[in-house]
Design a protein around this motif. Structure first.
Motif, PDB file in Angstrom:
ATOM      1  N   TYR A  56       4.414   5.802   7.630  1.00  0.00           N
ATOM      2  CA  TYR A  56       5.326   5.092   7.125  1.00  0.00           C
ATOM      3  C   TYR A  56       5.386   3.879   7.711  1.00  0.00           C
ATOM      4  N   ASP A 100      11.159   8.890   2.603  1.00  0.00           N
ATOM      5  CA  ASP A 100      10.712   7.624   3.324  1.00  0.00           C
ATOM      6  C   ASP A 100       9.841   6.747   2.826  1.00  0.00           C
ATOM      7  N   SER A 101       8.613   7.153   2.348  1.00  0.00           N
ATOM      8  CA  SER A 101       7.609   6.327   1.904  1.00  0.00           C
ATOM      9  C   SER A 101       6.557   7.185   0.818  1.00  0.00           C
ATOM     10  N   LYS A 303      16.667   3.540  -1.779  1.00  0.00           N
ATOM     11  CA  LYS A 303      16.066   3.719  -0.615  1.00  0.00           C
ATOM     12  C   LYS A 303      16.699   4.904  -0.056  1.00  0.00           C
ATOM     13  N   ASP A 305      17.720   7.420   3.697  1.00  0.00           N
ATOM     14  CA  ASP A 305      17.568   6.996   5.114  1.00  0.00           C
ATOM     15  C   ASP A 305      16.400   7.779   5.727  1.00  0.00           C
ATOM     16  N   ARG A 306      15.855   7.363   6.681  1.00  0.00           N
ATOM     17  CA  ARG A 306      14.953   8.159   7.531  1.00  0.00           C
ATOM     18  C   ARG A 306      15.432   9.574   7.725  1.00  0.00           C
TER      19      ARG A 306
END
Length: 315
Positions: A56, A100-101, A303, A305-306
């Protein structure tokens, strides 16, 4: 450093590769082992969760080498560290749907393509085949999508990766043709505005497959319209309820041979055109809620949230 070798084998993604090279290029492997960054990873990254965090924060492309100084890229150093740690089946499934990524997904796909048993490749790759999130694969070229990157890893004759046995490759290539058909079907529906006719109560055909049955068209009724062009359908012949995408749904007259759509054109049982469907054939009067899948701000790549989601997300 092969700590992962002590984990219970039944929980691990099965590998089919030399245990000291993981099918990586010899020069890349040698330079990665000497890399200060890889040595740092061996000392500080002790489990899968920490490796995912490292992806990440550090990965920004998926090439083997960084442009600056021709040193092994961060992504490949982390990939080598994951080989030494070994990834469980549950962890791999989480990687391939991680919000996340895109690089977390990309490194997971590389792990599979380099070292996994070819028999399990498609069971994982199919999880990303409709993921349109952008990802930077090559440093000096425009980004592609996760789905296109995944397909490129499965192209026959790609010498960067180990050869897939002919019998398994034949099945994978057929599955890829099915995915391409889904994509073309989705684009056709969107270009013609057909999605506005796929409303609650509409009679349609939907694709379905499971471990015992190959993918095929079945009669279905739309139970609910979901965001992002997803539909909950009930298959009328068997009564099971599934969620499918716009590329997996069609008008009743569009039934074709799955995986060979071009050859099936002109061999339909009856001339039942979309215009007939639009006049009301096969639809109930209850339009249901629409479900055009755009975020309110117009950004389809919002996006998240983690956080790690133990539940398997379906695309």
């Amino acid at each position: 450093v092969l700590e992962g070798g002590n984990k219970p084998t039944k929980n691990l993604v099965p590998l089919q590769c030399p245990g000291d090279s993981f099918n990586l290029n010899k020069i890349l492997l040698m330079n990665s082992k000497k890399s200060p960054y890889f040595l740092k990873l061996c000392n500080e990254v002790k489990n899968w969760s920490q490796a995912v965090d490292e992806i990440y924060y550090k990965a920004d492309h998926l090439e083997q080498w960084s442009v600056e100084g021709k040193i092994p890229s961060s992504a490949y150093c982390i990939l080598l560290r994951l080989f030494t740690l070994r990834i469980t089946k549950k962890e791999m499934e989480q990687m391939l749907v991680h919000p996340d990524s895109p690089f977390i997904i990309g490194v997971g796909l590389l792990y599979l393509r380099y070292a996994a048993d070819p028999n399990v490749l498609w069971s994982y790759f199919k999880l990303v085949m409709d993921n349109e999130t952008e990802i930077q694969v090559e440093q000096r070229r425009p980004p592609t999508t996760i789905a296109k990157f995944a397909r490129s890893l499965l192209e026959p004759g790609n010498r960067q990766f180990p050869r897939v046995p002919a019998r398994i490759d034949e099945t994978i290539q057929k599955n890829l043709r099915v995915e391409e058909e889904k994509e073309r079907r989705k684009e056709r529906h969107l270009s013609r505005g057909n999605d506005r006719y796929f409303t609650r109560g509409a009679e349609v055909i939907g694709l379905y497959e499971d471990e015992e049955n190959p993918i095929e068209w079945y009669n279905a009724i739309i139970m609910e319209v979901l965001p992002d062009f997803r539909y909950t359908v009930k298959y009328t012949e068997y009564g099971n309820v599934e969620t499918i995408g716009l590329g997996e749904i069609d008008f009743p007259d569009k039934r074709t041979t799955v995986g060979n759509e071009e050859a099936s054109k002109g061999h339909r049982k009856r001339d039942y055109h979309e215009a007939d469907y639009q006049r009301g054939h096969g639809r109930s009067n209850d339009n249901g809620r629409r479900g055009y899948g755009r975020n309110s701000d117009g950004d389809s790549r919002k996006k998240y949230d983690r956080g790690y989601d133990d539940k398997r997300r379906r695309y």
